[in-house]
Design an enzyme around this catalytic site. Sequence first.
Site, PDB file in Angstrom:
ATOM      1  N   ASN A  11       0.866  -1.183   0.000  1.00  0.00           N
ATOM      2  CA  ASN A  11       0.000   0.000   0.000  1.00  0.00           C
ATOM      3  C   ASN A  11       0.898   1.227   0.000  1.00  0.00           C
ATOM      4  O   ASN A  11       1.499   1.545   1.033  1.00  0.00           O
ATOM      5  CB  ASN A  11      -0.887  -0.052   1.260  1.00  0.00           C
ATOM      6  CG  ASN A  11      -1.693   1.220   1.472  1.00  0.00           C
ATOM      7  OD1 ASN A  11      -1.777   2.070   0.586  1.00  0.00           O
ATOM      8  ND2 ASN A  11      -2.292   1.337   2.649  1.00  0.00           N
ATOM      9  N   LYS A  13       0.023   4.238  -0.201  1.00  0.00           N
ATOM     10  CA  LYS A  13      -0.652   5.408   0.390  1.00  0.00           C
ATOM     11  C   LYS A  13      -0.438   6.629  -0.527  1.00  0.00           C
ATOM     12  O   LYS A  13      -0.350   6.447  -1.734  1.00  0.00           O
ATOM     13  CB  LYS A  13      -0.149   5.639   1.813  1.00  0.00           C
ATOM     14  CG  LYS A  13      -0.231   4.354   2.647  1.00  0.00           C
ATOM     15  CD  LYS A  13       0.002   4.546   4.107  1.00  0.00           C
ATOM     16  CE  LYS A  13      -0.128   3.191   4.812  1.00  0.00           C
ATOM     17  NZ  LYS A  13       0.006   3.281   6.255  1.00  0.00           N
ATOM     18  N   HIS A  97      -9.481   1.086   4.965  1.00  0.00           N
ATOM     19  CA  HIS A  97      -8.213   1.253   5.685  1.00  0.00           C
ATOM     20  C   HIS A  97      -8.437   2.178   6.885  1.00  0.00           C
ATOM     21  O   HIS A  97      -9.239   3.098   6.816  1.00  0.00           O
ATOM     22  CB  HIS A  97      -7.153   1.838   4.746  1.00  0.00           C
ATOM     23  CG  HIS A  97      -5.777   1.813   5.337  1.00  0.00           C
ATOM     24  ND1 HIS A  97      -5.359   2.736   6.263  1.00  0.00           N
ATOM     25  CD2 HIS A  97      -4.741   0.954   5.162  1.00  0.00           C
ATOM     26  CE1 HIS A  97      -4.118   2.449   6.623  1.00  0.00           C
ATOM     27  NE2 HIS A  97      -3.721   1.373   5.960  1.00  0.00           N
ATOM     28  N   GLU A  99      -6.837   4.548   7.980  1.00  0.00           N
ATOM     29  CA  GLU A  99      -6.630   5.971   7.686  1.00  0.00           C
ATOM     30  C   GLU A  99      -7.862   6.578   7.025  1.00  0.00           C
ATOM     31  O   GLU A  99      -8.112   7.783   7.143  1.00  0.00           O
ATOM     32  CB  GLU A  99      -5.363   6.137   6.816  1.00  0.00           C
ATOM     33  CG  GLU A  99      -4.104   5.873   7.638  1.00  0.00           C
ATOM     34  CD  GLU A  99      -2.901   5.394   6.855  1.00  0.00           C
ATOM     35  OE1 GLU A  99      -2.884   5.518   5.615  1.00  0.00           O
ATOM     36  OE2 GLU A  99      -1.965   4.866   7.502  1.00  0.00           O
ATOM     37  N   GLU A 167      -5.313  -5.044  10.626  1.00  0.00           N
ATOM     38  CA  GLU A 167      -4.261  -4.054  10.846  1.00  0.00           C
ATOM     39  C   GLU A 167      -4.539  -3.296  12.143  1.00  0.00           C
ATOM     40  O   GLU A 167      -5.342  -2.348  12.143  1.00  0.00           O
ATOM     41  CB  GLU A 167      -4.220  -3.056   9.698  1.00  0.00           C
ATOM     42  CG  GLU A 167      -3.954  -3.675   8.343  1.00  0.00           C
ATOM     43  CD  GLU A 167      -3.445  -2.641   7.352  1.00  0.00           C
ATOM     44  OE1 GLU A 167      -2.302  -2.765   6.917  1.00  0.00           O
ATOM     45  OE2 GLU A 167      -4.188  -1.691   7.053  1.00  0.00           O
ATOM     46  N   GLY A 173       2.679   1.996  10.765  1.00  0.00           N
ATOM     47  CA  GLY A 173       3.672   3.057  10.639  1.00  0.00           C
ATOM     48  C   GLY A 173       4.415   3.388  11.922  1.00  0.00           C
ATOM     49  O   GLY A 173       5.096   4.411  12.005  1.00  0.00           O
ATOM     50  N   SER A 212       3.458  -2.429  10.291  1.00  0.00           N
ATOM     51  CA  SER A 212       4.908  -2.532  10.553  1.00  0.00           C
ATOM     52  C   SER A 212       5.505  -3.879  10.163  1.00  0.00           C
ATOM     53  O   SER A 212       6.417  -4.377  10.824  1.00  0.00           O
ATOM     54  CB  SER A 212       5.208  -2.203  12.024  1.00  0.00           C
ATOM     55  OG  SER A 212       4.858  -0.854  12.304  1.00  0.00           O
TER      56      SER A 212
HETATM   57  P1  PGA Z   1       2.944   0.073   7.571  1.00  0.00           P
HETATM   58  O1  PGA Z   1       1.465   0.326   7.017  1.00  0.00           O
HETATM   59  O2  PGA Z   1       3.436  -1.210   6.954  1.00  0.00           O
HETATM   60  O3  PGA Z   1       3.741   1.271   7.108  1.00  0.00           O
HETATM   61  O4  PGA Z   1       2.856  -0.031   9.055  1.00  0.00           O
HETATM   62  C1  PGA Z   1       0.557  -0.731   6.825  1.00  0.00           C
HETATM   63  C2  PGA Z   1      -0.735  -0.214   6.244  1.00  0.00           C
HETATM   64  O5  PGA Z   1      -1.191   0.871   6.632  1.00  0.00           O
HETATM   65  O6  PGA Z   1      -1.349  -0.883   5.388  1.00  0.00           O
END
Ligand code: PGA
Length: 249
Positions: A11, A13, A97, A99, A167, A173, A212
């Site tokens: 992803n 983003k 997601h 976010e 997640e 992140g 992560s």
């Molecule tokens: P990350 O993000 O691997 O940077 O922690 C995962 C995601 O948001 O899908």
Amino acid sequence: MKQSVKLVAGNWKMNGLGASLAEAETLEKALKEQAAACRVALCPPATLIERMARALAGGAVEIGGQDCHAASSGAYTGSVSAEMIREAGAGLVILGHSERRAGFGETDADVAAKVEAALAAGLEPIICIGETLQEREAGQAVPVVSRQVAGSLPASLAGKPFAVAYEPVWAIGTGLTPTLDQIEEVHAAVRAAMVARLGEGGRAAPILYGGSVKPSNAAEILAVPEVGGALVGGASLKADDFLGIIRAA
Ligand code: PGA
């Protein structure tokens, strides 16, 4: 129990301009030289879907979007429909997601409506769920994700190709990850919730872990029962890092 082939999806983003396609091409080249044991997908920003699809045409890397609108067209300034990203070259789409849930107020019902739109356009949805740190600390991780599964997965998913991505919001992140036991516990609960929601149609779809994931922890996470792949943010931006995760699957 027979394990279906794992899916490792990146992803990007809101990261990536035309120059970033070189990373996707490097990844494709490496997978041509040594095939992956899993399905591999990249989900770039909508602006890059078409160019990435052209650059990687006929290759091993599948392409996905990161969101779509629930409506097929109309007066929704700034949004893209499922059919639009499908036409641009996507075969998958990330939906719900955290976010989007936190930053854009998406509810489970909104996510379910987007899933319906994705299915209607012939896209394979990757439906994201996960608890916040506050919910985890209150001992609510399992009830929260179970509720999200019940609300975000429409009944029409039964028998269709799709994936769920667990997640934990606090792991995205941050460099933090749950313990392997915690991942196993939640994935088992997610599977039970999928079967409760979809019957036998809830058994086959992979449950990805996200948050992560990096080359150094991918192998142990991907070996946890019911972990059917990974959804990778930061570590999917560089072909070498992403390959390290893919090779662990
Ligand atoms: P990350 O993000 O691997 O940077 O922690 C995962 C995601 O948001 O899908």
